[in-house]
Design a protein around this motif. Structure first.
Motif, PDB file in Angstrom:
ATOM      1  N   VAL A 169      -9.324  21.751  -1.149  1.00 52.06           N
ATOM      2  CA  VAL A 169      -9.991  21.156  -1.991  1.00 52.06           C
ATOM      3  C   VAL A 169      -8.891  20.317  -3.025  1.00 52.06           C
ATOM      4  N   ALA A 170      -7.949  21.274  -3.435  1.00 57.93           N
ATOM      5  CA  ALA A 170      -6.787  20.814  -4.369  1.00 57.93           C
ATOM      6  C   ALA A 170      -5.872  19.847  -3.554  1.00 57.93           C
ATOM      7  N   ILE A 171      -5.674  20.167  -2.338  1.00 59.46           N
ATOM      8  CA  ILE A 171      -4.874  18.963  -1.260  1.00 59.46           C
ATOM      9  C   ILE A 171      -5.586  17.916  -1.346  1.00 59.46           C
ATOM     10  N   VAL A 172      -6.666  17.748  -0.887  1.00 59.14           N
ATOM     11  CA  VAL A 172      -7.646  16.697  -0.778  1.00 59.14           C
ATOM     12  C   VAL A 172      -7.630  15.919  -2.059  1.00 59.14           C
ATOM     13  N   VAL A 173      -7.750  16.303  -3.197  1.00 61.30           N
ATOM     14  CA  VAL A 173      -7.599  15.703  -4.558  1.00 61.30           C
ATOM     15  C   VAL A 173      -6.428  15.176  -4.638  1.00 61.30           C
ATOM     16  N   VAL A 174      -5.200  16.002  -4.734  1.00 59.82           N
ATOM     17  CA  VAL A 174      -3.832  15.409  -4.816  1.00 59.82           C
ATOM     18  C   VAL A 174      -3.642  14.190  -4.127  1.00 59.82           C
ATOM     19  N   ALA A 175      -4.116  14.261  -2.683  1.00 56.20           N
ATOM     20  CA  ALA A 175      -3.669  13.251  -1.724  1.00 56.20           C
ATOM     21  C   ALA A 175      -4.461  12.117  -1.944  1.00 56.20           C
ATOM     22  N   LEU A 176      -5.728  12.077  -2.495  1.00 59.20           N
ATOM     23  CA  LEU A 176      -6.374  10.978  -2.721  1.00 59.20           C
ATOM     24  C   LEU A 176      -5.806  10.332  -4.066  1.00 59.20           C
ATOM     25  N   ALA A 177      -5.387  11.329  -5.161  1.00 56.05           N
ATOM     26  CA  ALA A 177      -4.824  10.513  -6.394  1.00 56.05           C
ATOM     27  C   ALA A 177      -3.542   9.627  -5.992  1.00 56.05           C
ATOM     28  N   ALA A 178      -2.869  10.563  -5.004  1.00 53.51           N
ATOM     29  CA  ALA A 178      -1.556   9.860  -4.699  1.00 53.51           C
ATOM     30  C   ALA A 178      -1.714   8.568  -3.987  1.00 53.51           C
ATOM     31  N   ASN A 179      -2.746   8.557  -2.984  1.00 52.33           N
ATOM     32  CA  ASN A 179      -3.134   7.322  -2.205  1.00 52.33           C
ATOM     33  C   ASN A 179      -3.629   6.229  -3.227  1.00 52.33           C
ATOM     34  N   ALA A 180      -4.475   6.558  -4.240  1.00 48.00           N
ATOM     35  CA  ALA A 180      -4.930   5.656  -5.353  1.00 48.00           C
ATOM     36  C   ALA A 180      -3.699   5.317  -5.997  1.00 48.00           C
ATOM     37  N   ALA A 181      -3.044   5.778  -6.412  1.00 48.52           N
ATOM     38  CA  ALA A 181      -1.574   5.203  -7.211  1.00 48.52           C
ATOM     39  C   ALA A 181      -0.654   4.274  -6.371  1.00 48.52           C
ATOM     40  N   LEU A 182      -0.426   4.671  -4.913  1.00 49.32           N
ATOM     41  CA  LEU A 182       0.206   3.989  -4.128  1.00 49.32           C
ATOM     42  C   LEU A 182      -0.449   2.372  -4.192  1.00 49.32           C
ATOM     43  N   ASN A 183      -1.711   2.775  -3.780  1.00 49.86           N
ATOM     44  CA  ASN A 183      -2.494   1.375  -3.531  1.00 49.86           C
ATOM     45  C   ASN A 183      -2.397   0.548  -4.667  1.00 49.86           C
ATOM     46  N   TYR A 184      -2.524   1.263  -6.022  1.00 50.66           N
ATOM     47  CA  TYR A 184      -2.414   0.233  -7.006  1.00 50.66           C
ATOM     48  C   TYR A 184      -0.977  -0.394  -7.213  1.00 50.66           C
ATOM     49  N   VAL A 185      -0.063   0.302  -6.957  1.00 47.03           N
ATOM     50  CA  VAL A 185       1.199  -0.458  -7.025  1.00 47.03           C
ATOM     51  C   VAL A 185       1.354  -1.232  -5.950  1.00 47.03           C
ATOM     52  N   VAL A 186       1.081  -1.071  -4.832  1.00 47.60           N
ATOM     53  CA  VAL A 186       1.067  -2.357  -3.909  1.00 47.60           C
ATOM     54  C   VAL A 186       0.375  -3.542  -4.081  1.00 47.60           C
ATOM     55  N   ALA A 187      -0.912  -3.147  -4.381  1.00 46.43           N
ATOM     56  CA  ALA A 187      -1.766  -4.561  -4.712  1.00 46.43           C
ATOM     57  C   ALA A 187      -1.320  -5.185  -6.039  1.00 46.43           C
ATOM     58  N   ASN A 188      -0.566  -4.418  -7.070  1.00 46.27           N
ATOM     59  CA  ASN A 188      -0.302  -4.993  -8.389  1.00 46.27           C
ATOM     60  C   ASN A 188       1.027  -5.735  -7.722  1.00 46.27           C
ATOM     61  N   SER A 189       2.019  -5.250  -7.092  1.00 46.63           N
ATOM     62  CA  SER A 189       2.862  -6.294  -6.499  1.00 46.63           C
ATOM     63  C   SER A 189       2.546  -7.460  -5.848  1.00 46.63           C
ATOM     64  N   TYR A 190       1.686  -7.516  -4.885  1.00 44.58           N
ATOM     65  CA  TYR A 190       1.246  -8.386  -4.092  1.00 44.58           C
ATOM     66  C   TYR A 190       0.338  -9.567  -4.866  1.00 44.58           C
ATOM     67  N   ASN A 191      -0.332  -9.024  -6.049  1.00 41.37           N
ATOM     68  CA  ASN A 191      -0.890 -10.105  -6.863  1.00 41.37           C
ATOM     69  C   ASN A 191       0.149 -10.600  -7.576  1.00 41.37           C
ATOM     70  N   ALA A 192       1.209 -10.069  -8.265  1.00 36.70           N
ATOM     71  CA  ALA A 192       2.023 -10.763  -9.077  1.00 36.70           C
ATOM     72  C   ALA A 192       2.802 -11.719  -8.250  1.00 36.70           C
ATOM     73  N   ASP A 193       3.095 -11.466  -6.952  1.00 40.74           N
ATOM     74  CA  ASP A 193       3.830 -12.334  -6.120  1.00 40.74           C
ATOM     75  C   ASP A 193       2.989 -13.662  -5.916  1.00 40.74           C
ATOM     76  N   ALA A 194       1.526 -13.290  -5.640  1.00 40.95           N
ATOM     77  CA  ALA A 194       0.713 -14.539  -5.314  1.00 40.95           C
ATOM     78  C   ALA A 194       0.524 -15.657  -6.600  1.00 40.95           C
ATOM     79  N   ILE A 195       0.469 -14.748  -7.892  1.00 40.58           N
ATOM     80  CA  ILE A 195       0.161 -15.549  -8.859  1.00 40.58           C
ATOM     81  C   ILE A 195       1.512 -16.422  -9.040  1.00 40.58           C
ATOM     82  N   GLU A 196       2.738 -15.644  -8.951  1.00 40.88           N
ATOM     83  CA  GLU A 196       3.989 -16.704  -9.110  1.00 40.88           C
ATOM     84  C   GLU A 196       4.027 -17.633  -8.283  1.00 40.88           C
TER      85      GLU A 196
END
Length: 87
Positions: free
Chosen positions: A14-41
């Motif tokens: 359970v701890a491994i799954v929770v950590v993996a999901l948190a890491a995945n969410a953080a990575l998705n946020y960083v990638v989406a934020n970068s893409y959105n900033a490029d699209a807005i620019e």
């Protein structure tokens, strides 16, 4: 608290799954934020370019008429309007 080996393994999984999901969410946020900033620019650059072209076209139309309008020569103004061509 975790007296049996089974409870420890389940807690570890359970701890491994929770950590993996948190890491995945953080990575998705960083990638989406970068893409959105490029699209807005890109969108802002396109709008800026369009406005610059429009302003240049307006200046091209107004500049030939400005001298005649300021001097009050209606005939010159009318001839400038008829001779104006869009490139």
């Amino acid at each position: 608290m975790f007296s049996s080996i089974r409870a420890r393994i389940v807690a570890l999984c359970v701890a491994i799954v929770v950590v993996a999901l948190a890491a995945n969410a953080a990575l998705n946020y960083v990638v989406a934020n970068s893409y959105n900033a490029d699209a807005i620019e890109s969108s802002l650059n396109a709008v800026e370019s369009g406005h610059a072209d429009g302003i240049a076209a307006n200046r091209q139309m107004i500049n030939p008429l400005q001298d005649a309008a300021l001097q009050g020569q209606a005939v010159s103004l009318a001839s400038a309007v008829t001779q104006f061509k869009l490139d």
